[in-house]
Design a protein around this motif. Structure first.
Motif, PDB file in Angstrom:
ATOM      1  N   GLY A  27      -3.956   3.489  -0.215  1.00 50.32           N
ATOM      2  CA  GLY A  27      -4.817   3.288  -1.378  1.00 50.32           C
ATOM      3  C   GLY A  27      -4.458   2.015  -2.126  1.00 50.32           C
ATOM      4  O   GLY A  27      -4.395   0.929  -1.561  1.00 50.32           O
ATOM      5  N   GLY A  28      -4.194   2.169  -3.422  1.00 50.85           N
ATOM      6  CA  GLY A  28      -3.847   1.007  -4.236  1.00 50.85           C
ATOM      7  C   GLY A  28      -2.601   0.296  -3.744  1.00 50.85           C
ATOM      8  O   GLY A  28      -2.477  -0.929  -3.886  1.00 50.85           O
ATOM      9  N   ALA A  29      -1.661   1.040  -3.164  1.00 52.49           N
ATOM     10  CA  ALA A  29      -0.435   0.426  -2.643  1.00 52.49           C
ATOM     11  C   ALA A  29      -0.732  -0.524  -1.484  1.00 52.49           C
ATOM     12  O   ALA A  29       0.050  -1.448  -1.220  1.00 52.49           O
ATOM     13  CB  ALA A  29       0.536   1.510  -2.189  1.00 52.49           C
ATOM     14  N   PHE A  30      -1.851  -0.312  -0.794  1.00 50.05           N
ATOM     15  CA  PHE A  30      -2.222  -1.185   0.334  1.00 50.05           C
ATOM     16  C   PHE A  30      -2.454  -2.616  -0.127  1.00 50.05           C
ATOM     17  O   PHE A  30      -2.321  -3.552   0.673  1.00 50.05           O
ATOM     18  CB  PHE A  30      -3.484  -0.633   1.003  1.00 50.05           C
ATOM     19  CG  PHE A  30      -3.936  -1.425   2.206  1.00 50.05           C
ATOM     20  CD1 PHE A  30      -3.264  -1.329   3.411  1.00 50.05           C
ATOM     21  CD2 PHE A  30      -5.053  -2.254   2.129  1.00 50.05           C
ATOM     22  CE1 PHE A  30      -3.684  -2.054   4.530  1.00 50.05           C
ATOM     23  CE2 PHE A  30      -5.481  -2.977   3.228  1.00 50.05           C
ATOM     24  CZ  PHE A  30      -4.789  -2.876   4.433  1.00 50.05           C
ATOM     25  N   MET A  31      -2.785  -2.798  -1.409  1.00 52.81           N
ATOM     26  CA  MET A  31      -3.031  -4.144  -1.919  1.00 52.81           C
ATOM     27  C   MET A  31      -1.796  -5.029  -1.820  1.00 52.81           C
ATOM     28  O   MET A  31      -1.913  -6.254  -1.717  1.00 52.81           O
ATOM     29  CB  MET A  31      -3.500  -4.086  -3.377  1.00 52.81           C
ATOM     30  CG  MET A  31      -4.886  -3.474  -3.591  1.00 52.81           C
ATOM     31  SD  MET A  31      -6.205  -4.443  -2.807  1.00 52.81           S
ATOM     32  CE  MET A  31      -6.540  -3.457  -1.373  1.00 52.81           C
ATOM     33  N   VAL A  32      -0.612  -4.422  -1.836  1.00 53.44           N
ATOM     34  CA  VAL A  32       0.625  -5.210  -1.748  1.00 53.44           C
ATOM     35  C   VAL A  32       0.762  -5.868  -0.373  1.00 53.44           C
ATOM     36  O   VAL A  32       0.843  -7.099  -0.270  1.00 53.44           O
ATOM     37  CB  VAL A  32       1.859  -4.352  -2.086  1.00 53.44           C
ATOM     38  CG1 VAL A  32       3.144  -5.146  -1.863  1.00 53.44           C
ATOM     39  CG2 VAL A  32       1.788  -3.859  -3.530  1.00 53.44           C
ATOM     40  N   PRO A  33       0.790  -5.096   0.722  1.00 51.24           N
ATOM     41  CA  PRO A  33       0.870  -5.761   2.034  1.00 51.24           C
ATOM     42  C   PRO A  33      -0.363  -6.601   2.344  1.00 51.24           C
ATOM     43  O   PRO A  33      -0.260  -7.612   3.042  1.00 51.24           O
ATOM     44  CB  PRO A  33       1.006  -4.599   3.028  1.00 51.24           C
ATOM     45  CG  PRO A  33       0.503  -3.396   2.306  1.00 51.24           C
ATOM     46  CD  PRO A  33       0.844  -3.624   0.863  1.00 51.24           C
TER      47      PRO A  33
END
Length: 526
Positions: free
Chosen positions: A43-49
């Motif tokens: 989800g939102g954490a995917f924006m980091v990689p």
């Protein structure tokens, strides 16, 4: 013997080039692939990689391809040959990849065009899946999902006609030239796409359940950041959505004037592409939140990608919309048509430009010869009742073992074997506001090849694991498509190894030469 001189066009404006490059990058995958990939990978954490991948691989590779195109002033095969004679096969390999992709990509645009019309009255009825696979793709006679791979079936008449129309318009745009055709189209279609998709997203945000959908999309699962698969997915999304690795950006950049800013253009295209993907995620998950509320099922059961999302899930959602369902559907499928069309134009431009530059053909000759051949191949194969199966297999293998591997080989060849990274960096920095240094080399020459290599290993492992459930005809077709592109690239390069490239003269330089001749060779110092 005097070599033939071929005058190559320039973009009319830098904005026109950037819009055309954005049009190539923003395609079907931005709308129907990114939202699902992001949701399934944190989800939102995917924006980091995802952002790390954009900055360490996507933009560095864009800078390399833009610089190669502008520095060596030619389509992919010509640019690679001028860079190093032994690398011409990479350019022809990319040409072959583009031919395969264009042949099946056009039929998806034809589907979307027909569905934009179907959306007005929800022609697909209460069961969009049956409509798609039986009534539409199955020509009303068979279920397209049950056909054996070797069953060609029959042509779908209406789809064949629409596909032919897609190809006629595409070839007319390419035949009109870089400035009058591709650039003019991009200046109209890209702003139109942004406006249409913006209206679509605003409408989606007003739906009941939209907030729940956005919560599902953006809520971060930070534990996923330790999962290597998530990082590979992020890099894979960047590679496949930026149109890098198969000659498009090299070809487009070859029409730039010599003083064009390279790095700023690369950042603009990369960030614009990612911004559109984020916008697509907002729109798609707002609608999925509404669908989950209406059906009383969890949002994760609504998530899908590709054909399933666009032509099954979205029609089902449109059926339940409380107002303006026809407008919503027409906007959605209209956006697919525009996004797909601007990408298709860029894909077909690669082989057309290659035969123009390498053989000294005119724009009209190149468009008719190679563009017409691809169109014929597309119309013969893909509007048939088993066209979806042919499409899925070709897409899977050409992405896994075509684009990604060609990108890997091009980086290794340019950076490490030909050792051209310093020359390319200097060429880019000479006219760019934002300067690149050794960090660019680390990202391009180390990080990107390692990730692409890992993706290749992972793809091979996945293919082997899945072989037991796939019939031999499908595997043979898939490996033939992927391997045939490489073999074709190598064979063409070998045949042309002793054939010199025609003298390609930049349009702006040719005009300057003509002006100098008229003024007696004297420079205007006024």
């Amino acid at each position: 013997m005097v070599k033939e001189r071929v005058i190559r066009e320039n973009w009319g404006t830098r904005v026109g080039f950037i819009l055309a490059a954005i049009g190539s990058a923003v395609g079907l995958g931005n709308i129907w692939r990114f939202p699902g990939v992001a949701y399934e990978n944190g989800g939102g954490a995917f924006m980091v990689p995802y952002l790390v991948a954009l900055l360490t691989a996507g933009i560095p590779l864009l800078i390399m391809e833009f610089t190669i195109g502008r520095r060596y002033k030619g389509s992919a095969p010509v640019a690679f040959r001028r860079l190093n004679k032994n690398l011409e096969f990479v350019g022809w390999w990319q040409v072959a990849i583009c031919i395969v992709i264009a042949a099946y990509y056009a039929v998806i645009i034809a589907w979307a065009a027909m569905y934009a019309f179907f959306a007005i009255g929800q022609t697909w009825g209460e069961d969009p899946a049956t409509f798609l696979f039986v009534d539409f793709l199955g020509n009303g006679n068979v279920d397209a999902t049950t056909l054996a791979f070797s069953d060609f079936g029959e042509w779908v008449p209406n789809l064949t006609l629409v596909l032919a129309a897609v190809w006629i318009v595409t070839l007319l745009v390419i035949g009109a030239g870089v400035r009058k055709g591709i650039e003019s189209t991009a200046k109209v279609f890209i702003p139109l796409l942004v406006v249409m998709f913006g209206v679509l997203v605003v409408q989606a945000l007003t739906l009941d359940g939209a907030t729940a959908g956005l919560d599902a999309f953006f809520t971060p699962d930070w534990d996923q950041l330790t999962n290597s698969t998530v990082w590979v997915s992020a890099y894979g999304q960047i590679f496949f959505s930026l149109s890098v690795g198969f000659g498009i950006m090299i070809t487009y950049a070859s029409y730039l004037k010599r003083k064009s800013d390279i790095t700023t253009s690369a950042f603009t295209v990369g960030l614009a592409n990612s911004s559109f993907e984020l916008l697509a995620g907002i729109g798609v998950f707002s609608v999925l939140g509404f669908m989950a509320l209406q059906s009383g099922t969890p949002i994760d059961e609504q998530v899908s990608t590709g054909v399933g999302l666009a032509f099954v899930a979205f029609p089902a959602i449109i059926n339940t919309l409380p107002y303006a369902a026809g407008l919503f559907g027409t906007l959605f499928f209209g956006c697919l048509v525009i996004a797909g069309f601007t990408s298709l134009v860029s894909i077909v431009q690669v082989p057309v430009a290659a035969v123009e530059d390498r053989f000294g053909l005119s724009r009209l000759q190149g468009t008719i010869f190679i563009g017409g051949a691809i169109a014929l191949l597309s119309i013969v194969l893909f509007p048939a009742t088993n066209g979806l199966m042919l499409l899925d297999t070709a897409d899977s293998f050409i992405n896994s073992y075509g684009i990604a591997v060609a990108a890997l080989i091009s980086i290794i060849g340019v950076v490490w074997l030909a050792w051209k990274w310093a020359e390319l960096r200097e060429n880019a920095n000479r006219t760019s506001i934002f300067k690149i240094g050794h960090l660019w080399l680390v990202c391009l020459g180390v990080v990107t090849p390692l990730i692409l290599g890992w993706m290749l290993v992972d793809n091979i492992r996945t293919t082997i694991d899945n072989e037991a459930g796939v019939d031999s005809a499908t595997l043979t077709y898939g490996w033939t498509v992927a391997g045939g592109a490489l073999v074709l690239g190598v064979l063409i390069a070998l045949v042309l190894r002793r054939k010199d490239v025609p003298v390609l003269v930049d349009e702006a330089e040719a005009e300057a030469e003509a002006e100098a001749t008229l003024t007696g060779g004297k420079e205007d110092t006024q």
